[in-house]
Structures are given as C-alpha cells and as structure tokens.
Design an enzyme around this catalytic site. Structure first.
Site, mmCIF file in Angstrom:
data_model
loop_
_atom_site.group_PDB
_atom_site.id
_atom_site.type_symbol
_atom_site.label_atom_id
_atom_site.label_comp_id
_atom_site.label_asym_id
_atom_site.label_seq_id
_atom_site.Cartn_x
_atom_site.Cartn_y
_atom_site.Cartn_z
ATOM 1 N N THR A 1 0.835 -1.212 0.000
ATOM 2 C CA THR A 1 0.000 0.000 0.000
ATOM 3 C C THR A 1 0.865 1.257 0.000
ATOM 4 O O THR A 1 0.632 2.194 -0.779
ATOM 5 C CB THR A 1 -0.931 -0.006 1.237
ATOM 6 N N ASN B 1 -5.577 -9.698 -7.998
ATOM 7 C CA ASN B 1 -5.644 -10.510 -6.786
ATOM 8 C C ASN B 1 -6.958 -11.276 -6.645
ATOM 9 O O ASN B 1 -7.038 -12.229 -5.880
ATOM 10 C CB ASN B 1 -5.421 -9.643 -5.534
ATOM 11 N N THR C 1 12.709 5.148 11.048
ATOM 12 C CA THR C 1 13.640 4.036 11.312
ATOM 13 C C THR C 1 13.139 2.786 10.588
ATOM 14 O O THR C 1 11.959 2.444 10.644
ATOM 15 C CB THR C 1 13.733 3.780 12.842
ATOM 16 N N CYS D 1 -20.897 -7.322 -4.387
ATOM 17 C CA CYS D 1 -21.150 -5.953 -3.942
ATOM 18 C C CYS D 1 -22.638 -5.624 -3.878
ATOM 19 O O CYS D 1 -23.043 -4.529 -4.241
ATOM 20 C CB CYS D 1 -20.469 -4.959 -4.856
HETATM 21 C C1 LIG Z 1 -2.774 -6.316 -5.683
HETATM 22 C C2 LIG Z 1 -2.473 -5.790 -4.328
HETATM 23 N N1 LIG Z 1 -1.992 -4.543 -4.193
HETATM 24 C C3 LIG Z 1 -1.695 -4.025 -2.995
HETATM 25 C C4 LIG Z 1 -1.885 -4.746 -1.839
HETATM 26 C C5 LIG Z 1 -1.572 -4.119 -0.526
HETATM 27 O O1 LIG Z 1 -0.424 -4.685 0.046
HETATM 28 P P1 LIG Z 1 -0.134 -4.520 1.619
HETATM 29 O O2 LIG Z 1 -1.196 -5.247 2.342
HETATM 30 O O3 LIG Z 1 1.233 -5.105 1.797
HETATM 31 O O4 LIG Z 1 -0.132 -3.066 1.933
HETATM 32 C C6 LIG Z 1 -2.412 -6.044 -1.921
HETATM 33 C C7 LIG Z 1 -2.683 -6.837 -0.700
HETATM 34 O O5 LIG Z 1 -3.694 -7.509 -0.589
HETATM 35 C C8 LIG Z 1 -2.710 -6.581 -3.198
HETATM 36 O O6 LIG Z 1 -3.210 -7.805 -3.345
#
Ligand SMILES: Cc1ncc(COP(=O)(O)O)c(C=O)c1O
Length: 387
Positions: free
Chosen positions: A75, A154, A241, A333
C-alpha cells in the site's frame, strides 16, 4: 479424507512465513538491535544487513540497488509511486481500471475528489481484460498522465501484458506504475527489459513478513519527491527508522521464491488444475471468473469460482469456515453487504445471484486439501438440492 489441520486457501491475502525466513530475521530481533542510522558498530552492523537485503532484491530483479526503496508494504509503495509522481511532475490526469486493488483505486479517487487530477477508467470486457485501444484513446486525449494498471489481479487472476502497456505508455510519454504485489515472487521481473517506471512488492505475499514492502523507481526516467518526510533514511526518500528484520526477511523470502520458483509453480499449478477438473467433474454448472480458469494464462495462485445461484450463495464463506477451510470472495457488492467485491461488481455481465469464492494457493498446500475443499463445496450444494 478430512485434513487434520484447518485448510488455508487464502494465499493471495497473505502467506505463511517460511522457516528459513524466520531464521534470517531472528538475529535482527535479538543481538543485532542497533539503529541503522547510528554510526557506531551496533548501527553499522544493521545498516550492512539492510544494504545487503537491498542488493539481493535488486539483483533478483536485475536492477540497481539505488532503485529499490523499502516501505511498510504494498500500500505504501503504491501510494508513494502514485502520489509522489503526480506531485513531483504536476500531473493532472491519471488512468487506471476499476479492477485495481484499493491501494491504487482509493488513492487515485481521493486525488480526484481533491481536484488534483482528473481520473479516467479504462474500459474492460466481460472477463476483465483491459481494452488497450481505449487506453490509447485516453492517452491521446491527455498528455502528462500517470497510468496505473496492475500486473496480476488478486481476485480474478488476470495478467496484464506489462511490455505492451509499457510501450504504449512510452509512446505517449506517460508515467507507468504497475501494482505487481501479486506477481512479485511468483513470476520473474527483469527490470532491464520491462518498460515500467514503478513496480512494487509486499513481503507477506511470498512467505516473507507482513508490514514490509518495496518500491522500484526507474531512476533513468523518473525522480520523485518523498512520500513520507522525516529522517534521511532510504536515501532521503522515506523517513522513519527502518523495519530492519522485515527488510532482511523480505529479501530472504524473495531469494527463496526465485530459487524455488519453477518447482513451486509446477506444484501450485497442478493443485489449481486439480481443483478445476474436480469441480467440473462434480458440478457441471461451475464457472470461473476472469481468466482464473485458464491455468496457463492467469495468476497460477488464484482461482475465482462461480457457483450456481442458490440460497447458500451468501453463506458460502461462512459454511467453508465452519468446515475449517479459509477462503475469501464474497458477493458481488450487493447493496448493504460489507463483504462485496468491487472487482466482481465491475465485471460487465456478472450474475449477482451466483455464489463466488476465491481460492488462492501456496507452496504449502496439498492435493488432499484441494480434494477436501472441492468435496466440501460440492457437499454444501448437494445438501441444498436435497432440501
Ligand atoms: C494487488 C495488491 N496490491 C496491494 C496490496 C496491498 O499490500 P499490503 O497489504 O502489503 O499493503 C495487496 C494486498 O492484498 C494486493 O493484493
């Protein structure tokens, strides 16, 4: 046969830490506790561990360590690429798709609401394929654009042709960010070849620790302001850090993922194929969303199953959980539902009455677990028919 332990089929959400990774992290949690910014020996020892991790990640991706920045996860890496490139270059337009992870979609929608950018959504077809002709039309209309399109989805497992999209972006002088969180550690990325400006990784998606990730910044093409201001860490690009044990664990996990990739890919692909074949055999009306049912042309870790409309559609995940199977998904949804998937909801022609479950596989899964999940799912539907 019922497996003795609960069955984890949610590896796209997160993965189990590899024992080798834990071994690599432990010294940084115990005797090597210095602050990497300190100049004394305790600090220097830890700084060395971070730089070694950076070199490992860079060499696996065939790039230079100067282009790898550690973050708190996918993220933050996505936010840094998006927000910092828009701010640094004064971009006024961005293009993305409705199928992106919220780390991308919500970030861009927020910037649109703030009046910073105009946001365009590229068209998709019924299977969630990106319409590249539409992408070009959008780019033609608007220079000074950021394009953010994910590599592996995902939820529905679709893969984007990064070369093709990167070339289109270059032709229109757009900046190209790709959320590669789901493909990092599962596919090889050669950054000497890939026409991308930013890609990202998150340790916990490839059997590394949670709360750590990285951003690749193509130094020849883009120079961005920091996203997090503070100390001089990460060469002034990301104050704070460092998550030292996380960084060391991430690098170790990526090293293992690359070392064992072919074997794991074969194993996981065979599990996915097994689930598809068994489901087809026992439930002829089963379907698969996006490209996920096309084993050779999708994220091999993800299978998004579409089940016949039934009274149990809304209860599928709950019923699987009771049978000690962890999966994810949810309805498409429907209003009032807090478990809906914006990805499924964005697919044109999706039948909202059907039941949806995303199974996602990892290297620790077994054929026995797959059979148990299929039998459980089929059993749930058979019970429903008998009623
Ligand atoms: C495609 C995708 N992008 C971004 C993220 C976010 O990653 P994180 O949870 O490490 O912040 C995820 C996590 O589910 C993801 O599947």
């Amino acid at each position: 046969m019922t497996p003795t332990a609960a069955v984890y089929l949610d590896n796209a959400a997160t993965t189990r830490l590899d024992a080798e990774v834990l071994d690599a992290m432990l010294p940084l949690m115990t005797e090597q506790f210095g602050n990497p910014s300190s100049i004394h020996s305790h600090g220097r020892m830890v700084r060395t561990a971070i730089e070694k991790a950076r070199k490992t990640v860079a060499s696996l991706l065939n790039t230079s360590p100067a282009e790898i920045f550690f973050t708190s996860g996918g993220t933050e890496a996505d936010n840094t690429a998006i927000r910092s490139s828009i701010e640094t270059y004064g971009l006024t337009h961005a293009i993305t798709s409705p199928l992106e992870h919220h780390a991308v979609l919500h970030t861009l929608q927020h910037l649109e609401q703030q009046g910073v950018i105009q946001l365009s959504l590229v068209n998709i077809d019924a299977r969630g394929h990106i319409d590249l002709t539409h992408l070009e039309e959008l780019l033609r209309q608007s220079p000074r654009t950021l394009v953010s399109l994910m590599h592996g989805n995902n939820e529905i497992g679709n893969l984007l042709n990064l070369n093709r999209v990167g070339e289109i972006c270059r032709a229109y002088k757009a900046i190209f960010h790709s959320d590669t969180v789901q493909t990092m550690g599962h596919f090889r990325h050669d950054l000497q070849q890939l026409p991308v400006d930013f890609i990202v990784g998150a340790g916990h998606k490839f059997h590394g620790p949670k709360g750590v990730g990285f951003l690749y910044v193509n130094a020849e093409r883009v120079k961005i302001h920091p996203f997090l201001y503070g100390g001089a860490q990460e060469r002034n690009m990301r104050g704070g850090t460092e998550n030292v044990y996380g960084i060391v664990g991430l690098a170790k996990a990526l090293e293992i993922a690359y070392r064992d990739m072919d074997a794991h890919r074969n194993h996981i692909t065979s599990l996915k194929r097994r689930m598809i074949e068994r489901l087809y055999g026992k439930m002829p009306d089963v379907r698969f969303n996006g490209d996920s049912g096309d084993v050779d042309n999708s994220l091999y870790t993800v299978l998004n199953v579409s089940l016949p409309a039934s009274d149990i559609s809304d209860m599928l995940l709950f019923s699987l959980d009771i049978a000690r199977i962890s999966a994810s998904g949810g309805s498409a949804c429907s209003s009032g539902s807090n478990v809906g998937s914006h990805v499924l909801a964005a697919l044109p022609e999706l039948d909202a009455d059907r039941g949806y479950v995303r199974f996602s596989f990892g290297k620790y899964n077994t054929a026995e677990e797959i059979d148990y999940a299929v039998d459980t799912l089929v059993g749930l539907y058979q019970k429903e028919l008998v009623k």
